[in-house]
Write an enzyme that holds these catalytic residues in place. Structure first.
Site, PDB file in Angstrom:
ATOM      1  N   ASN A 154      -4.337  38.701 -58.007  1.00  0.00           N
ATOM      2  CA  ASN A 154      -3.993  40.122 -58.033  1.00  0.00           C
ATOM      3  C   ASN A 154      -4.141  40.727 -56.646  1.00  0.00           C
ATOM      4  OD1 ASN A 154      -3.206  41.024 -60.666  1.00  0.00           O
ATOM      5  ND2 ASN A 154      -5.289  40.628 -61.367  1.00  0.00           N
ATOM      6  N   HIS A 155      -3.329  41.735 -56.361  1.00  0.00           N
ATOM      7  CA  HIS A 155      -3.479  42.475 -55.106  1.00  0.00           C
ATOM      8  C   HIS A 155      -4.555  43.551 -55.259  1.00  0.00           C
ATOM      9  CE1 HIS A 155      -0.082  40.866 -52.808  1.00  0.00           C
ATOM     10  NE2 HIS A 155       0.575  40.821 -53.960  1.00  0.00           N
ATOM     11  N   ASN A 156      -5.349  43.738 -54.219  1.00  0.00           N
ATOM     12  CA  ASN A 156      -6.273  44.870 -54.165  1.00  0.00           C
ATOM     13  C   ASN A 156      -5.488  46.136 -53.824  1.00  0.00           C
ATOM     14  OD1 ASN A 156      -8.506  43.133 -54.585  1.00  0.00           O
ATOM     15  ND2 ASN A 156      -8.558  42.640 -52.408  1.00  0.00           N
ATOM     16  N   TYR A 157      -5.915  47.285 -54.388  1.00  0.00           N
ATOM     17  CA  TYR A 157      -5.130  48.517 -54.173  1.00  0.00           C
ATOM     18  C   TYR A 157      -5.996  49.778 -54.152  1.00  0.00           C
ATOM     19  CZ  TYR A 157      -5.695  48.592 -59.252  1.00  0.00           C
ATOM     20  OH  TYR A 157      -6.221  48.577 -60.513  1.00  0.00           O
ATOM     21  N   GLY A 168      -5.421  42.672 -49.135  1.00  0.00           N
ATOM     22  CA  GLY A 168      -5.900  41.379 -49.601  1.00  0.00           C
ATOM     23  C   GLY A 168      -5.723  41.193 -51.101  1.00  0.00           C
TER      24      GLY A 168
END
Length: 228
Positions: A154-157, A168
């Site tokens: 998963n992308h950090n947001y 990241g």
């Protein structure tokens, strides 16, 4: 007589009883085995080793030194398999990979992924996508429909002042138990653990822990009933 020889030969290769449908024309059988012979020699070339494997000449394999294979691996046409990762790819015995399947173990060269482990007698349907950066494990005798996708990252947001692409990623991995049936167009997200004997309805979006022998479906997927 010919059909009996073929049935006995395939049964020995697969390690279980196999019988051709008696209505299949002999011409089709000859064409099928001619293609299998070509795929056998192509596997030697693409995998850089002698093994009881079959790879279509249109499929692309990268980082083959990171690929461990059992007996009777079959990779159909136009597949893309990139094993670049920390732990590579492990295929058990009698694994089949449907045409146009993509297996990508690392999404970036800056942070290599974990890899993929597939058990024995597993069938991956056509047009599948397996993103293995966070690690994917698939148990024995599990079968996949067409257009199934797995995303173990998963992308950090959280920070709205930084573009998502620069924040990241985080990884938990995906685990699928033995003897599961994953319906077509299912999407399985990072952090999912599916127990043994589960059935996932077509088109489901799955995340979280699924108890063994559950039948689930929907978006997001929920338990419909238990097989027992």
């Amino acid at each position: 007589m010919l059909r009996k020889v073929i049935n006995n030969s395939i049964s020995k290769i697969k390690g279980e009883k196999f019988e051709l449908d008696p209505t299949i024309p002999l011409g089709y059988i000859f064409c099928f085995f001619y293609q299998r012979i070509a795929m056998f020699f192509c596997a030697i070339w693409k995998l850089n080793r002698l093994s009881r494997s079959f790879v279509h000449h249109t499929s692309v394999l990268y980082c083959v030194r990171k690929i461990k294979i059992g007996n009777n691996l079959c990779i159909d046409r136009n597949c893309y398999i990139n094993a670049l990762s920390n732990e590579g790819i492990t295929f058990g015995n009698n694994v089949s990979i449907g045409k146009y399947t993509c297996i990508e173990c690392s999404g970036t060269l800056k942070n290599l992924g974990k890899g993929l482990i597939i058990g024995n007698n597993v069938g991956l349907g056509t047009h599948g996508f397996f993103g293995c950066a966070g690690g994917i494990e698939i148990g024995d005798d599990t079968i996949f429909g067409n257009y199934v996708s797995l995303h173990s990252e998963n992308h950090n947001y959280a920070d709205t002042h930084i573009p998502i692409r620069l924040q990241g990623v985080n990884r938990k991995g995906i685990k699928i138990g033995k003897d599961c049936w994953i319906g077509s167009k299912t999407t399985i997200l990072d952090g999912t653990e599916i127990g043994d004997g589960c059935i996932i309805a077509a088109g489901a979006v799955v995340r979280g822990k699924i108890e063994s022998y559950s039948i689930i479906g929907g978006v997001p997927a929920k338990t419909i009933k238990k097989r027992s």
